[in-house]
Scaffold this active site. Structure first.
Site, mmCIF file in Angstrom:
data_model
loop_
_atom_site.group_PDB
_atom_site.id
_atom_site.type_symbol
_atom_site.label_atom_id
_atom_site.label_comp_id
_atom_site.label_asym_id
_atom_site.label_seq_id
_atom_site.Cartn_x
_atom_site.Cartn_y
_atom_site.Cartn_z
ATOM 1 N N ASP A 1 -24.714 -10.541 42.917
ATOM 2 C CA ASP A 1 -25.756 -11.052 43.817
ATOM 3 C C ASP A 1 -26.787 -11.809 42.975
ATOM 4 O O ASP A 1 -27.915 -11.358 42.775
ATOM 5 C CB ASP A 1 -26.405 -9.898 44.587
ATOM 6 C CG ASP A 1 -25.413 -9.232 45.516
ATOM 7 O OD1 ASP A 1 -24.876 -9.911 46.397
ATOM 8 O OD2 ASP A 1 -25.135 -8.022 45.341
ATOM 9 N N MET B 1 -26.540 -0.035 48.977
ATOM 10 C CA MET B 1 -26.443 0.223 50.416
ATOM 11 C C MET B 1 -25.222 1.104 50.694
ATOM 12 O O MET B 1 -24.725 1.152 51.814
ATOM 13 C CB MET B 1 -26.356 -1.094 51.187
ATOM 14 C CG MET B 1 -27.615 -1.949 50.972
ATOM 15 S SD MET B 1 -27.956 -3.141 52.278
ATOM 16 C CE MET B 1 -26.491 -4.114 52.249
ATOM 17 N N HIS C 1 -20.302 -0.926 41.831
ATOM 18 C CA HIS C 1 -21.497 -0.067 41.836
ATOM 19 C C HIS C 1 -21.422 0.947 40.693
ATOM 20 O O HIS C 1 -22.424 1.248 40.044
ATOM 21 C CB HIS C 1 -21.594 0.718 43.152
ATOM 22 C CG HIS C 1 -21.814 -0.130 44.362
ATOM 23 N ND1 HIS C 1 -20.849 -0.320 45.324
ATOM 24 C CD2 HIS C 1 -22.898 -0.823 44.778
ATOM 25 C CE1 HIS C 1 -21.330 -1.094 46.276
ATOM 26 N NE2 HIS C 1 -22.556 -1.420 45.979
ATOM 27 N N ALA D 1 -21.240 2.594 50.484
ATOM 28 C CA ALA D 1 -19.876 2.038 50.483
ATOM 29 C C ALA D 1 -19.512 1.653 49.047
ATOM 30 O O ALA D 1 -19.097 0.526 48.756
ATOM 31 C CB ALA D 1 -19.750 0.854 51.444
HETATM 32 O O1 PAF Z 1 -27.602 -5.343 46.835
HETATM 33 C C1 PAF Z 1 -27.813 -4.493 47.718
HETATM 34 O O2 PAF Z 1 -26.981 -3.637 47.982
HETATM 35 C C2 PAF Z 1 -29.121 -4.527 48.491
HETATM 36 O O3 PAF Z 1 -29.552 -5.837 48.684
HETATM 37 C C3 PAF Z 1 -30.235 -3.686 47.851
HETATM 38 C C4 PAF Z 1 -30.641 -4.236 46.491
HETATM 39 C C5 PAF Z 1 -29.771 -2.242 47.709
HETATM 40 C C6 PAF Z 1 -31.484 -3.694 48.744
HETATM 41 O O4 PAF Z 1 -31.210 -3.192 50.009
#
Ligand code: PAF
Length: 297
Positions: A167, A46, A53, A48
């Site tokens: 997550d 998403m 990431h 940011a």
């Molecule tokens: O983990 C995230 O950033 C979001 O839940 C994802 C997997 C990009 C789905 O919108």
């Protein structure tokens, strides 16, 4: 003639904003150049972006010849009163970070492109596990998340998609969706990246002021205590983790729980073996989650 010896800036990823652009950009590659032979990896985000990431992007780079990062703040996974509008959007900085990682494509659609007729009527349901833990506090969140992830898989058609262990419930649900719907891709999971003091990296950490940042260490502190006490069993583990979470002004514990990785259901005191300890708390106005793998003795 002389040439500057200054290293050239990394190439900015090609930014695709429509489904048609993604299909045509990746079809050219799929037709048989050498990069496509090494496959396509998707990193759904998403935006940011932080080092967590980028660790997913680096793993994607190891796994495939072409890396696609999606950047889309998915309205379907935010409930009423959640931080959809406030969610950080930093596209220019994200593109610079992805250029430095050599990412080929960024898919950054608008909400209208993803949901041309408004919020999708057709949804993937996350079932019972989608109503527990994060799902109990955020009803509908996991249905919205799975729905957009399924759409991204269908649009990009990656060979592998890379997610973060941070997550953990999301990872469980995505893996189960891929398995139960026979989706033709592999799911790769990368460990959580932490600050040197243990705080798990999160796009929401930028909302923490200095005091909240200190208080947020309650989450990783509780997990460290859980790990240290795991060989003594669940009851001792929960007592130690709760004690280490402590009492802080402006920090509200939501849950501190141990689940069986096979079912994502909370374990009882007879459970032995690999498990996941999870914690969620509200620090000021910011909701944070964290987890760690443990082995219950
Ligand atoms: O983990 C995230 O950033 C979001 O839940 C994802 C997997 C990009 C789905 O919108």
């Amino acid at each position: 003639m002389t040439f500057s010896s200054r290293p050239s800036a990394p190439a900015t990823p090609v930014v695709l904003t429509t489904v048609a652009e993604v299909r045509s950009a990746l079809a050219a590659g799929r037709a048989g150049d050498s990069a496509s032979d090494a496959g396509i990896a998707l990193v759904p985000t998403m935006g940011a972006l932080h080092d967590g990431h980028l660790s997913l992007v680096r793993r994607a780079r190891e796994l495939a010849g072409t890396v696609v990062v999606s950047i889309f703040v998915n309205p379907l996974q935010f409930g009423a009163g959640e931080d959809l509008d406030a969610y950080p959007r930093t596209l220019d900085a994200d593109l610079a970070a992805l250029a430095a990682e050599g990412v080929e494509y960024v898919f950054a659609p608008t909400a209208r492109e993803m949901y041309p007729s408004g919020p999708s009527e057709t949804r993937v349901t996350a079932g019972h596990i989608g109503t527990l833990l994060e799902g109990a506090t955020r009803p509908g969140h996991f249905d919205g998340m799975l729905t957009v992830v399924a759409k991204l898989f269908n649009i990009v058609r990656p060979d592998v998609a890379v997610f973060g262990q941070k997550d953990a419930q999301q990872v469980f649900l995505v893996r189960r969706m891929v398995d139960e719907l026979n989706l033709p891709l592999a799911i790769e999971v990368v460990p959580t990246v932490r600050e040197s003091d243990g705080l798990a990296l999160s796009s929401r950490n930028r909302f923490l002021d200095a005091g909240a940042r200190r208080a947020a260490l309650a989450l990783s502190g509780a997990l460290q205590a859980a790990d240290a006490a795991a060989s003594d069993g669940l009851v001792e583990l929960l007592a130690e983790a709760t004690a280490n979470f402590g009492d802080h002004d402006d920090v509200t514990l939501d849950y501190l729980v141990v689940v069986d990785p096979a079912s994502f259901l909370p374990v009882d005191e007879h459970f032995r073996g690999p498990a996941i300890a999870l914690v969620a708390a509200r620090v000021g106005a910011t909701r944070l989650i964290d987890n760690t793998p443990i082995t219950l003795g």
